[in-house]
Enzyme design. Structure first.
Site, PDB file in Angstrom:
ATOM      1  N   LYS A  52       0.857  -1.204   0.000  1.00  0.00           N
ATOM      2  CA  LYS A  52       0.000   0.000   0.000  1.00  0.00           C
ATOM      3  C   LYS A  52       0.883   1.240   0.000  1.00  0.00           C
ATOM      4  O   LYS A  52       2.042   1.207   0.425  1.00  0.00           O
ATOM      5  CB  LYS A  52      -0.931   0.021   1.212  1.00  0.00           C
ATOM      6  CG  LYS A  52      -0.242   0.070   2.591  1.00  0.00           C
ATOM      7  CD  LYS A  52       0.192   1.446   3.064  1.00  0.00           C
ATOM      8  CE  LYS A  52       1.093   1.392   4.287  1.00  0.00           C
ATOM      9  NZ  LYS A  52       1.815   2.622   4.574  1.00  0.00           N
ATOM     10  N   ASP A 102      -1.485  -0.973  10.202  1.00  0.00           N
ATOM     11  CA  ASP A 102      -1.805  -1.091   8.780  1.00  0.00           C
ATOM     12  C   ASP A 102      -2.520  -2.402   8.445  1.00  0.00           C
ATOM     13  O   ASP A 102      -2.894  -2.623   7.293  1.00  0.00           O
ATOM     14  CB  ASP A 102      -0.527  -0.993   7.929  1.00  0.00           C
ATOM     15  CG  ASP A 102       0.023   0.426   7.912  1.00  0.00           C
ATOM     16  OD1 ASP A 102      -0.769   1.383   8.071  1.00  0.00           O
ATOM     17  OD2 ASP A 102       1.255   0.576   7.735  1.00  0.00           O
TER      18      ASP A 102
HETATM   19  O1  C5P Z   1       0.975  -0.292  14.866  1.00  0.00           O
HETATM   20  P1  C5P Z   1       2.391  -0.422  14.412  1.00  0.00           P
HETATM   21  O2  C5P Z   1       3.051  -1.651  14.943  1.00  0.00           O
HETATM   22  O3  C5P Z   1       2.571  -0.244  12.963  1.00  0.00           O
HETATM   23  O4  C5P Z   1       3.114   0.818  15.088  1.00  0.00           O
HETATM   24  C1  C5P Z   1       4.508   0.887  15.297  1.00  0.00           C
HETATM   25  C2  C5P Z   1       4.775   2.038  16.249  1.00  0.00           C
HETATM   26  O5  C5P Z   1       4.483   3.298  15.620  1.00  0.00           O
HETATM   27  C3  C5P Z   1       3.935   2.049  17.511  1.00  0.00           C
HETATM   28  O6  C5P Z   1       4.544   1.300  18.532  1.00  0.00           O
HETATM   29  C4  C5P Z   1       3.875   3.521  17.867  1.00  0.00           C
HETATM   30  O7  C5P Z   1       5.071   3.900  18.524  1.00  0.00           O
HETATM   31  C5  C5P Z   1       3.887   4.203  16.527  1.00  0.00           C
HETATM   32  N1  C5P Z   1       2.521   4.550  16.075  1.00  0.00           N
HETATM   33  C6  C5P Z   1       1.891   5.677  16.604  1.00  0.00           C
HETATM   34  N2  C5P Z   1       0.640   6.017  16.156  1.00  0.00           N
HETATM   35  C7  C5P Z   1       0.012   5.278  15.208  1.00  0.00           C
HETATM   36  C8  C5P Z   1       0.646   4.139  14.653  1.00  0.00           C
HETATM   37  C9  C5P Z   1       1.902   3.809  15.121  1.00  0.00           C
HETATM   38  O8  C5P Z   1       2.448   6.358  17.455  1.00  0.00           O
HETATM   39  N3  C5P Z   1      -1.209   5.641  14.778  1.00  0.00           N
END
Ligand code: C5P
Length: 330
Positions: free
Chosen positions: A25, A161
């Site tokens: 994506k 995602d």
């Molecule tokens: O959800 P994902 O594992 O992709 O997120 C990785 C990191 O990115 C999270 O631990 C967080 O620190 C940050 N994040 C965030 N806000 C979001 C998505 C991710 O702060 N909406």
């Protein structure tokens, strides 16, 4: 293996196998607001799939979970976790636990084979796409016990995602952490180019750069990120003209400041492009083009003037078929 066999009453057969595409994506818009109480940032985003895709094959067999990974050219084997920390296995475990909780255990072990074409750590959502495909395939093999909202909720526990990756369609508006989704008709397909500088940008680090820069810029602790748009009617988002007007990525400021070579890459991509942006939190930069020749000229510029890798692909051709959400394995 035909679908009927996978779906027969009384649970799926040992040996049942299904495969699905797991497409990359890009975010045509990625507006980041402040952190909420959970420590996550609120987002407003427009997801669009590319033709560039991994392939996930799931076979019900024996006991336990087994993962094999075949990295295709452009994906270094050491960049893809092949053990417990691979998101495919986390997705399979989460789905298995969900079925157990519902008193309908799958009753089989799983062999997952992953063909990896989406470079990791580039902001193209490859790991999330794989996890989403595992959830869709397992749900199909199990006879469809979970509806889309339940799959989205399960995906949200695996990563921000993943909810988009479980949707059958090719585009969506996303809010919250990216888990509140409105499926969209995708815009007409266009040639797309992804440039891969291979420097690696960690997503948590990119979020913290964004917060730091906002504090330094006087926006206050963690920064609110300003206001979201009252977006135009969803139907208008099928037009590249409208999408170009909405295109932005709030990570570009903080990430380009720390990695100016990515700003240069964006410049190189943007010449004849309909739009070009950093992909997610990077490190990939992508461009969408009016023609293959414009895309290929941009690819040549990137290759000649930088050491970055390139992937020539297209934006998703149409909404993926809704039923079934998976393809049979040939
Ligand atoms: O959800 P994902 O594992 O992709 O997120 C990785 C990191 O990115 C999270 O631990 C967080 O620190 C940050 N994040 C965030 N806000 C979001 C998505 C991710 O702060 N909406």
């Amino acid at each position: 293996m035909d679908e009927a066999r996978a779906n027969r009453g009384g649970g799926p057969d040992d040996g049942a196998v299904l495969a699905a595409e797991a497409p990359a994506k890009v975010n045509l818009r990625l507006k980041v607001f402040g952190r909420d109480g959970s420590g996550y940032h609120g987002l407003e985003t427009i997801f669009l799939r590319l033709e560039l895709a991994d392939r996930v094959r799931v076979e019900l067999r024996g006991e336990g979970l087994e993962l094999t990974v075949d990295c295709r050219p452009g994906v270094p084997a050491e960049s893809i976790p092949s053990g417990e920390d691979n998101l495919c296995l986390e997705a399979a475990r989460a789905f298995g636990d969900e079925l157990e909780d519902r008193g309908r255990p799958l009753g089989h072990g799983l062999r997952i084979h992953l063909e990896k074409r989406i470079p990791a750590g580039s902001g193209l959502g490859g790991g999330s796409a794989d996890a989403g495909a595992v959830l869709r395939v397992m749900n199909h093999l199990a006879g469809g016990p979970l509806g889309t909202p339940e799959l989205v909720a399960l995906g949200a526990r695996l990563g921000s995602d993943v909810p988009f990756a479980v949707l059958p369609g090719a585009a969506a508006l996303g809010w919250g952490r990216g888990h509140r989704l409105l499926p969209l008709e995708p815009p007409p397909p266009r040639p797309a180019l992804v440039a891969l500088p291979g420097i690696g940008v960690s997503t948590p680090e990119a979020f913290s750069w964004l917060d730091t820069d906002r504090v330094e810029g006087g926006e206050g602790a963690a920064g609110s990120g300003g206001r979201g748009l009252a977006l135009p009617p969803a139907g208008d988002l099928r037009s590249w003209g409208t999408l170009t007007g909405l295109a932005r990525n709030d990570f570009e400021g903080p990430v380009f400041r720390r990695h100016p070579e990515l700003a240069t890459l964006k410049e190189l991509l943007s010449g004849d492009a309909i739009l070009s942006l950093l992909s997610g939190s990077g490190d990939a930069v992508f461009g969408i083009y009016p023609s293959e020749s414009a895309r290929d000229r941009a690819a040549q510029r990137v290759v000649e003037e930088t050491g970055a890798g390139v992937v020539q692909t297209n934006t998703a051709r149409m909404a993926a078929p809704r039923t079934p959400a998976v393809e049979e394995d040939g």
